[in-house]
Design an enzyme around this catalytic site. Structure first.
Site, PDB file in Angstrom:
ATOM      1  N   ASP A   1       1.594  36.563  26.923  1.00  0.00           N
ATOM      2  CA  ASP A   1       0.309  37.201  27.221  1.00  0.00           C
ATOM      3  C   ASP A   1       0.451  38.674  27.584  1.00  0.00           C
ATOM      4  OD1 ASP A   1       1.627  36.069  29.491  1.00  0.00           O
ATOM      5  OD2 ASP A   1      -0.178  36.276  30.702  1.00  0.00           O
TER       6      ASP A   1
ATOM      7  N   HIS B   1       6.708  37.395  28.707  1.00  0.00           N
ATOM      8  CA  HIS B   1       5.761  36.300  28.566  1.00  0.00           C
ATOM      9  C   HIS B   1       4.701  36.746  27.575  1.00  0.00           C
ATOM     10  CE1 HIS B   1       6.833  34.020  32.529  1.00  0.00           C
ATOM     11  NE2 HIS B   1       7.560  33.626  31.506  1.00  0.00           N
TER      12      HIS B   1
END
Length: 306
Positions: A66, A64
């Site tokens: 982030d 992901h």
């Protein structure tokens, strides 16, 4: 030996003033490791006056953005700085392909050897060993394959009591004593006992990193007696249903994992952007596990030798 964790970023998926994307710097003696590398991580390292060239390895928990969008820039910056020392990178299956495509389309040729190792989130276990640490993976429960990490300090030798060293004590005698062995002469006569001439080494220290994950009691056996645990706490307990749907944890759930694992200290982070401050999350976690702290940007947590 220094054993500490510096929080570079503790935010979740959406950018927010004062919270940066996930990344932590682990320092064990002279060895430095990066855990996750969200967007802007290299700037956070500069703010800490840390030279990225000191990094020995990078660990990415999952794909992901982030948690890894800062990786491309950091790797390129190391190359622009003419790094020649090899760098180790551990990450989910697919990350190697992504890096290959990014480097191919940008005509990037790294100045240093990059050793990439795929992680199998479904098969946890030891993945690497350094002179000071062993690193094991944990299986987390998220929307994509996600891996946690446990860093354990290697046991050190016993310490000779300097005041008890005698002129007839040889190097071999001291080596045996440090290994916890009594020393005998050729006739079998006891010369020195390790209990009398040495001190026990400090207890090996440990740090565990549990990135994005649903509440997972199965982790407890693998986290037993860890000195410091980071566990995501995206939501408060009134949003438990939301946490379940998105495969995240609440602050109270993170604290329950800490309590059941008999850990020393808990760090929570990855708060949802809906929470403008961390007070409620910290209060909720401390109601279950009092020795809880926020993984706030720029804060260093030292794991003291015992």
């Amino acid at each position: 030996m220094t054993f500490q964790v510096t929080i570079l970023g503790s935010g979740s998926a959406l950018p927010q003033p004062g919270r940066h994307f996930s990344s932590q710097l682990l320092t064990a003696g002279h060895e430095c490791f990066l855990i996750d590398c969200g967007e802007g991580t290299q700037y956070r390292l500069l703010e800490q006056k840390f030279r990225p060239s000191r990094l020995r390895a990078i660990f990415i928990s999952h794909l992901h953005g982030d948690h890894y969008f800062g990786l491309f820039g950091l790797l390129n910056t190391l190359s622009l700085g003419k790094r020649t020392e090899e760098l180790y990178l551990f990450g989910p299956k697919g990350l190697g392909d992504i890096l290959t495509e990014v480097f191919r389309h940008s005509s990037t040729r790294l100045s240093y050897p990059l050793h990439y190792h795929d992680l199998d989130a479904d098969n946890p276990g030891p993945i690497w060993s350094t002179p000071t640490l062993t690193i094991h993976t944990l299986t987390l429960r998220h929307r994509v394959p996600c891996t946690g990490f446990v860093f354990r300090e290697k046991s050190r030798a016993r310490r000779i009591i300097k005041e008890k060293i005698t002129l007839d004590m040889t190097y071999e005698h001291m080596r045996l004593l440090k290994e916890g062995q009594d020393v005998y002469d050729k006739e079998g006569k006891l010369l020195y006992t390790y209990e009398e001439y040495t001190l026990a080494p400090p207890k090996p220290r440990s740090y565990a990193y549990c990135s994005d994950t649903a509440y997972l009691p199965d982790l407890v056996p693998y986290l037993q007696d860890v000195d410091l645990l980071y566990h995501e706490a995206t939501f408060l307990d009134d949003l438990t249903e939301r946490a379940n749907k998105t495969f995240h944890s609440t602050a109270a759930q993170a604290a329950r994992i800490a309590e059941q694992s008999n850990i020393g200290k808990l760090l929570i982070g990855h708060l949802s952007s809906r929470y403008l401050d961390s007070d409620a999350s910290l209060l909720e976690a401390r109601s279950v596990f009092p020795n809880t702290f926020m993984a706030a940007e720029g804060v260093t947590f030292e794991i003291a030798a015992q």
